[in-house]
Design an enzyme around this catalytic site. Sequence first.
Site, PDB file in Angstrom:
ATOM      1  N   LYS A  22       0.850  -1.209   0.000  1.00 52.91           N
ATOM      2  CA  LYS A  22       0.000   0.000   0.000  1.00 52.91           C
ATOM      3  C   LYS A  22       0.880   1.252   0.000  1.00 52.91           C
ATOM      4  O   LYS A  22       0.656   2.178  -0.773  1.00 52.91           O
ATOM      5  CB  LYS A  22      -0.879  -0.007   1.246  1.00 52.91           C
ATOM      6  CG  LYS A  22      -1.586   1.316   1.541  1.00 52.91           C
ATOM      7  CD  LYS A  22      -2.490   1.248   2.746  1.00 52.91           C
ATOM      8  CE  LYS A  22      -1.770   1.451   4.044  1.00 52.91           C
ATOM      9  NZ  LYS A  22      -1.420   2.846   4.362  1.00 52.91           N
ATOM     10  N   ASN A  23       1.912   1.241   0.866  1.00 56.83           N
ATOM     11  CA  ASN A  23       2.679   2.475   1.060  1.00 56.83           C
ATOM     12  C   ASN A  23       3.723   2.715  -0.026  1.00 56.83           C
ATOM     13  O   ASN A  23       4.437   3.696  -0.002  1.00 56.83           O
ATOM     14  CB  ASN A  23       3.310   2.498   2.461  1.00 56.83           C
ATOM     15  CG  ASN A  23       2.219   2.643   3.525  1.00 56.83           C
ATOM     16  OD1 ASN A  23       1.094   3.031   3.205  1.00 56.83           O
ATOM     17  ND2 ASN A  23       2.541   2.310   4.749  1.00 56.83           N
ATOM     18  N   ARG A  92      -4.809  10.450   4.153  1.00 58.91           N
ATOM     19  CA  ARG A  92      -3.646  11.221   4.609  1.00 58.91           C
ATOM     20  C   ARG A  92      -2.645  11.337   3.459  1.00 58.91           C
ATOM     21  O   ARG A  92      -2.046  12.388   3.255  1.00 58.91           O
ATOM     22  CB  ARG A  92      -3.023  10.491   5.808  1.00 58.91           C
ATOM     23  CG  ARG A  92      -1.559  10.728   6.011  1.00 58.91           C
ATOM     24  CD  ARG A  92      -1.232  11.812   6.965  1.00 58.91           C
ATOM     25  NE  ARG A  92       0.204  12.099   6.943  1.00 58.91           N
ATOM     26  CZ  ARG A  92       0.718  13.206   7.466  1.00 58.91           C
ATOM     27  NH1 ARG A  92      -0.051  14.090   8.041  1.00 58.91           N
ATOM     28  NH2 ARG A  92       2.021  13.431   7.420  1.00 58.91           N
ATOM     29  N   ARG A 123      -1.826  15.071  12.629  1.00 64.27           N
ATOM     30  CA  ARG A 123      -0.717  14.618  11.765  1.00 64.27           C
ATOM     31  C   ARG A 123      -0.073  15.831  11.080  1.00 64.27           C
ATOM     32  O   ARG A 123      -0.542  16.282  10.025  1.00 64.27           O
ATOM     33  CB  ARG A 123      -1.179  13.615  10.720  1.00 64.27           C
ATOM     34  CG  ARG A 123      -1.504  12.244  11.245  1.00 64.27           C
ATOM     35  CD  ARG A 123      -0.295  11.395  11.592  1.00 64.27           C
ATOM     36  NE  ARG A 123       0.335  10.739  10.462  1.00 64.27           N
ATOM     37  CZ  ARG A 123      -0.136   9.627   9.882  1.00 64.27           C
ATOM     38  NH1 ARG A 123      -1.241   9.094  10.327  1.00 64.27           N
ATOM     39  NH2 ARG A 123       0.513   9.091   8.867  1.00 64.27           N
ATOM     40  N   ASP A 306       4.127   0.118  12.106  1.00 59.89           N
ATOM     41  CA  ASP A 306       2.909  -0.530  11.587  1.00 59.89           C
ATOM     42  C   ASP A 306       2.819  -1.989  12.033  1.00 59.89           C
ATOM     43  O   ASP A 306       1.781  -2.628  11.825  1.00 59.89           O
ATOM     44  CB  ASP A 306       2.881  -0.470  10.057  1.00 59.89           C
ATOM     45  CG  ASP A 306       2.800   0.959   9.565  1.00 59.89           C
ATOM     46  OD1 ASP A 306       3.089   1.205   8.386  1.00 59.89           O
ATOM     47  OD2 ASP A 306       2.472   1.851  10.379  1.00 59.89           O
ATOM     48  N   ILE A 328       7.207   6.412  17.359  1.00 62.56           N
ATOM     49  CA  ILE A 328       6.880   7.243  16.192  1.00 62.56           C
ATOM     50  C   ILE A 328       5.607   8.050  16.387  1.00 62.56           C
ATOM     51  O   ILE A 328       5.565   9.253  16.173  1.00 62.56           O
ATOM     52  CB  ILE A 328       6.719   6.356  14.907  1.00 62.56           C
ATOM     53  CG1 ILE A 328       7.916   5.439  14.718  1.00 62.56           C
ATOM     54  CG2 ILE A 328       6.432   7.232  13.692  1.00 62.56           C
ATOM     55  CD1 ILE A 328       9.171   6.075  14.179  1.00 62.56           C
ATOM     56  N   ARG A 399      -8.868  -0.626   4.419  1.00 66.40           N
ATOM     57  CA  ARG A 399      -7.971   0.398   3.866  1.00 66.40           C
ATOM     58  C   ARG A 399      -6.644  -0.215   3.457  1.00 66.40           C
ATOM     59  O   ARG A 399      -5.963   0.260   2.555  1.00 66.40           O
ATOM     60  CB  ARG A 399      -7.685   1.491   4.913  1.00 66.40           C
ATOM     61  CG  ARG A 399      -8.736   2.556   5.055  1.00 66.40           C
ATOM     62  CD  ARG A 399      -8.281   3.593   6.066  1.00 66.40           C
ATOM     63  NE  ARG A 399      -6.970   4.099   5.727  1.00 66.40           N
ATOM     64  CZ  ARG A 399      -6.118   4.628   6.618  1.00 66.40           C
ATOM     65  NH1 ARG A 399      -6.461   4.698   7.896  1.00 66.40           N
ATOM     66  NH2 ARG A 399      -4.951   5.080   6.246  1.00 66.40           N
TER      67      ARG A 399
HETATM   68  C1  EPZ Z   1       4.281   6.617   6.561  1.00 64.79           C
HETATM   69  O1  EPZ Z   1       3.525   7.634   7.169  1.00 64.79           O
HETATM   70  C2  EPZ Z   1       3.310   5.482   6.349  1.00 64.79           C
HETATM   71  N1  EPZ Z   1       2.225   5.925   5.496  1.00 64.79           N
HETATM   72  C3  EPZ Z   1       2.761   5.042   7.701  1.00 64.79           C
HETATM   73  O2  EPZ Z   1       1.908   3.938   7.472  1.00 64.79           O
HETATM   74  C4  EPZ Z   1       3.915   4.597   8.576  1.00 64.79           C
HETATM   75  O3  EPZ Z   1       3.410   4.249   9.840  1.00 64.79           O
HETATM   76  C5  EPZ Z   1       4.908   5.756   8.716  1.00 64.79           C
HETATM   77  O4  EPZ Z   1       5.339   6.182   7.412  1.00 64.79           O
HETATM   78  C6  EPZ Z   1       6.130   5.380   9.523  1.00 64.79           C
HETATM   79  O5  EPZ Z   1       6.743   4.291   8.946  1.00 64.79           O
HETATM   80  C7  EPZ Z   1       2.428   6.000   4.155  1.00 64.79           C
HETATM   81  O6  EPZ Z   1       3.494   5.738   3.650  1.00 64.79           O
HETATM   82  C8  EPZ Z   1       1.253   6.428   3.349  1.00 64.79           C
HETATM   83  P1  EPZ Z   1       6.159   9.854   8.945  1.00 64.79           P
HETATM   84  P2  EPZ Z   1       4.106   9.122   7.288  1.00 64.79           P
HETATM   85  O7  EPZ Z   1       6.080  11.164   8.269  1.00 64.79           O
HETATM   86  O8  EPZ Z   1       5.108   9.357   6.247  1.00 64.79           O
HETATM   87  C9  EPZ Z   1       6.103  13.264  12.088  1.00 64.79           C
HETATM   88  C10 EPZ Z   1      -0.052   2.749   7.689  1.00 64.79           C
HETATM   89  O9  EPZ Z   1      -0.573   2.229   8.666  1.00 64.79           O
HETATM   90  N2  EPZ Z   1       5.931  14.255  11.031  1.00 64.79           N
HETATM   91  O10 EPZ Z   1       7.329   8.958   8.654  1.00 64.79           O
HETATM   92  O11 EPZ Z   1       2.955  10.044   7.400  1.00 64.79           O
HETATM   93  C11 EPZ Z   1       4.891  12.380  12.285  1.00 64.79           C
HETATM   94  O12 EPZ Z   1       3.934  13.020  13.105  1.00 64.79           O
HETATM   95  C12 EPZ Z   1       0.516   4.127   7.793  1.00 64.79           C
HETATM   96  O13 EPZ Z   1       0.093   2.221   6.551  1.00 64.79           O
HETATM   97  C13 EPZ Z   1       6.093  15.599  11.356  1.00 64.79           C
HETATM   98  O14 EPZ Z   1       6.356  15.947  12.497  1.00 64.79           O
HETATM   99  O15 EPZ Z   1       4.851   9.032   8.655  1.00 64.79           O
HETATM  100  C14 EPZ Z   1       5.492  11.157  12.952  1.00 64.79           C
HETATM  101  O16 EPZ Z   1       5.580  11.365  14.330  1.00 64.79           O
HETATM  102  C15 EPZ Z   1       0.273   4.718   9.157  1.00 64.79           C
HETATM  103  N3  EPZ Z   1       5.934  16.548  10.397  1.00 64.79           N
HETATM  104  C16 EPZ Z   1       6.903  11.094  12.365  1.00 64.79           C
HETATM  105  O17 EPZ Z   1       7.114  12.346  11.692  1.00 64.79           O
HETATM  106  C17 EPZ Z   1       5.657  16.208   9.101  1.00 64.79           C
HETATM  107  O18 EPZ Z   1       5.550  17.118   8.252  1.00 64.79           O
HETATM  108  C18 EPZ Z   1       7.115  10.010  11.348  1.00 64.79           C
HETATM  109  O19 EPZ Z   1       5.995  10.066  10.497  1.00 64.79           O
HETATM  110  C19 EPZ Z   1       5.487  14.835   8.785  1.00 64.79           C
HETATM  111  C20 EPZ Z   1       5.642  13.881   9.769  1.00 64.79           C
END
Ligand code: EPZ
Length: 419
Positions: A22-23, A92, A123, A306, A328, A399
């Site tokens: 998916k990702n 998202r 988020r 995840d 995370i 999803r």
């Molecule tokens: C990706 O989300 C995945 N989603 C998530 O999978 C996964 O859990 C996550 O990476 C971590 O591996 C997709 O790829 C669509 P991050 P992402 O930005 O990129 C903070 C699932 O279940 N952050 O790596 O949104 C954020 O709050 C989903 O399939 C900021 O602070 O996660 C988090 O604490 C859930 N500012 C940390 O970074 C920003 O602008 C890491 O999140 C963006 C993120």
Amino acid sequence: MSKFLITGNARLSGSIAVGGAKNSALKIIPAAILSDQPITISNLPRIEDIDRSLELLVDLGAQVERQEHQVIITAAKLQKHELSPTFANKLRASIMFVGPLLARYGRARFPHPGGCVIGAGTRPIDLFLAGWQAMGAEIKFNHGFYELKAKRLRGCDFFFTTVSVTGTESMILSAVLADGKTILKNCAMEPEIVALADYLNAQGAQISGAGSPTIIIEGCDSLMAGEFIVPPDRIETGTFAIMAAATNSEITITACRPAEIEILLNIFKKIGITFTTTENQLIIHKHHGLIACDIKTHEYPGLATDLQSPYTVLMTQAQGASLIHETIYDRRLLFTDMLTQMGANIVMCDPHRVVVNGQTKLTGHKLTSPDLRAGIAMVIAGLIADGQTEIDNIYQIDRGYENIDQRLRALGAKIERID
Ligand code: EPZ
């Protein structure tokens, strides 16, 4: 609202094939905007998030021809550059369309992305906005919409203050057509990022360092489009492996890449699970009791957040106390309340840490799935509990897991979908 009805004390057997990631797919679909040629994506999972992403692309004016697990997208001329809240509020990952719109058309308008309850507040997207600003985009926020404009994005040096998977991917999608060189530091290193960079390079991009903390992108004037085969979903692989361990079943997981869940397999060795691997197959063998083991989620190649929810369920069946440290996301441990209602002995230390005291018998319960990973964790809990478990809000599970009830029934699980 659809729900799952699960009868517990399941003993599973047989083999299950892993679907496309998916990702990975959620980033390659927006990448279609970067070229006026058609892109063919195969091994595309049939899940809700992908449906939402393709609907968004059609709403922008792209042509989408979809068969079973394949789609051909032509995004030569888009009619609009605004993400409709109808779709953006459910996904998202809708934010992944913004970089390509900016790169191709110099403008984008979008609402704050919705679609996922985990993570701090709503988020944050500060890293995305800071990245586009660094590339010369003008950013305004009016009436609930971000409005971005840029004659042509400029290459920049950008340091991620937080490692972000989609943040890294968004900057790659924004920089490939920018004027000049972009150097990204403190990047995420997920395999999906490598797959994206490899695809774009095959279409004429010049990206180096994907899979390492520093990625360099030489902007080019245009990109071709070609064929992308979505790689296996490493989170499905890990989820099914944990499901096999939790139900103490011998299961063969096919069409997967065990190397991408090496950290989980190392943990399996510590908790008493044996397995056999080939390059694209993983067989989980029956065990003689599980030993508790602490985990700490971490960016790749650490233990994926995840997989934390399914692992937490597994630890309810392990002897001893295990500390689950979710580094995370905020709120990704809230689902443990429902495990406690099923009889688990779990102490919440703080929003990022719980201690699971096992082994405890779980009893079937009525549950609601808050997010997709907690949702599949509840399915696993239902499979091992005594009696019947009812899970509603299963849109959240659909999803990310294609036809999950049908696939689990093929393993012998007693799970029914009640519409
Ligand atoms: C990706 O989300 C995945 N989603 C998530 O999978 C996964 O859990 C996550 O990476 C971590 O591996 C997709 O790829 C669509 P991050 P992402 O930005 O990129 C903070 C699932 O279940 N952050 O790596 O949104 C954020 O709050 C989903 O399939 C900021 O602070 O996660 C988090 O604490 C859930 N500012 C940390 O970074 C920003 O602008 C890491 O999140 C963006 C993120």
